[in-house]
Design an enzyme around this catalytic site. Sequence first.
Site, PDB file in Angstrom:
ATOM      1  N   LYS A  32      22.650 -14.490  67.964  1.00  0.00           N
ATOM      2  CA  LYS A  32      21.186 -14.550  67.906  1.00  0.00           C
ATOM      3  C   LYS A  32      20.619 -15.265  69.146  1.00  0.00           C
ATOM      4  CE  LYS A  32      21.414 -12.347  64.050  1.00  0.00           C
ATOM      5  NZ  LYS A  32      21.541 -12.839  62.709  1.00  0.00           N
TER       6      LYS A  32
HETATM    7  C1  PLP Z   1      21.978 -12.692  61.236  1.00  0.00           C
HETATM    8  C2  PLP Z   1      21.058 -12.215  60.175  1.00  0.00           C
HETATM    9  C3  PLP Z   1      20.908 -12.873  58.934  1.00  0.00           C
HETATM   10  C4  PLP Z   1      21.810 -13.947  58.449  1.00  0.00           C
HETATM   11  O1  PLP Z   1      21.985 -14.997  59.279  1.00  0.00           O
HETATM   12  P1  PLP Z   1      23.329 -15.869  59.232  1.00  0.00           P
HETATM   13  O2  PLP Z   1      22.932 -17.062  60.028  1.00  0.00           O
HETATM   14  O3  PLP Z   1      24.414 -15.057  59.864  1.00  0.00           O
HETATM   15  O4  PLP Z   1      23.625 -16.201  57.816  1.00  0.00           O
HETATM   16  C5  PLP Z   1      19.922 -12.425  58.070  1.00  0.00           C
HETATM   17  N1  PLP Z   1      19.147 -11.383  58.366  1.00  0.00           N
HETATM   18  C6  PLP Z   1      19.287 -10.694  59.514  1.00  0.00           C
HETATM   19  C7  PLP Z   1      18.395  -9.535  59.785  1.00  0.00           C
HETATM   20  C8  PLP Z   1      20.265 -11.075  60.443  1.00  0.00           C
HETATM   21  O5  PLP Z   1      20.418 -10.375  61.573  1.00  0.00           O
END
Ligand code: PLP
Length: 422
Positions: free
Chosen positions: A210
């Site tokens: 991210k």
């Molecule tokens: C990455 C992601 C999540 C979850 O995040 P984590 O930190 O990996 O638990 C939720 N929604 C979307 C759309 C994502 O891309």
Amino acid sequence: MDDQYRQKGRHNGPGRHLPAIAGGRPVRETYLPYARQWIEEDDIRAVTRVLRSDWLTTGPTLAEFERQFAARVGARYAVAFSSGTAALHGACFAAGVGRGDEVITSPITFAASANCALYLGAKPVFADIDPHTYNIDPAEIEKKITPATRVILPVHFTGQPCDLDPIHALAAKHNLTVIEDAAHALGAEYRGRPIGGLSDMTIFSFHPVKHITTGEGGMVTTNSEEYRQWLLLFRNHGIVRDPDLLVDDQGPWYYEMQDLGYNYRLTDIQAALGLSQLARLDRFLERRREIAQMYNEAFAHLPEVTIPYQAPHARSAWHLYVLALNPDRLKASRRRIFEALRAENIGVNVHYIPVYRHPYYRWLGDPDSCSLSGFYCPNAEDLYQRIITLPLFPAMTDRDVRDVIAAVKKVILWYSGDVSVH
Ligand SMILES: *Cc1c(COP(=O)(O)O)cnc(C)c1O
């Protein structure tokens, strides 16, 4: 360059144009992943400073990370969680989601966006996407609203904000809570305002793919003091210490567990990394937008593919670059093109398999037959058949970007052909 590819591309000419999957030389010698973190010495120093301090968890660094994060996204409060998934769980809890409730979300997302409803005994309901933006379509949301609906959970897919105005209007009309899944959208803007302070709650993720990372981590932002209190309670076992809120008070050691919460805390070690990464967010965003622009320019005129449409209300944070194939123009399947790009050492991916296609969701919908009944979204289905995610992360070099462009052109033009005329 395209004409040259077009002329030579279909013949077994020089190895340069022969896809690696057909025996040619790959565009790259080394594998380029679709995403990865960018850690610098500043990050490492920030983390080691905390390791030498008195606080490893829930201390001053966490408080500072929450304060700066809230300020950055234009929200009054930010409450950190151990992951984006935990943040989604906490936000649904704070919204009062419970057994029998329905939560409306997009099928084109990571499963966590829907799983948060299931954790609380509620039912995820999928509203189809807009075929241009690939984001949840407010008109489809409206069709799915029932007396049991409690939350609308729009996902800013790829980092492009959903059309929030009509979603907020629906929420006001039906008395629903809006929780934005902004895991892709840190730094994005809707009608000139940053994503993070526009709805009841907004969640973010700090997974290494991210925009900024804490290893694992997440955040909920809100302007509501009440939501903030519920979020703090939930991430810490449902424990209350405030004397004014205790049912009983037996002394200075006393605390009460008043709800079934979890240990969803983010550590100060992680918060230090988050703070140091946050300081570079603008640079990360700028580079992501630059790379997306290079891809757009390279692919806009290829009839075999469709570049990501950008709505006028949106300024994307460009978490993902999703190229859609135009099957009428290609003699090979998405699978073949995907495999051909991987053979060129380009770490392509597919985002996402519609959530309701996962067997767990099929069994929920129809325990006997594992069918898609009740969930099926035609626009999401069509999109899923056609998409390929290209590598996009700020640490990519211009050379990496050129490799991706060369590989896509090589493979696409090799398999190019108007299928409808045959
Ligand atoms: C990455 C992601 C999540 C979850 O995040 P984590 O930190 O990996 O638990 C939720 N929604 C979307 C759309 C994502 O891309």
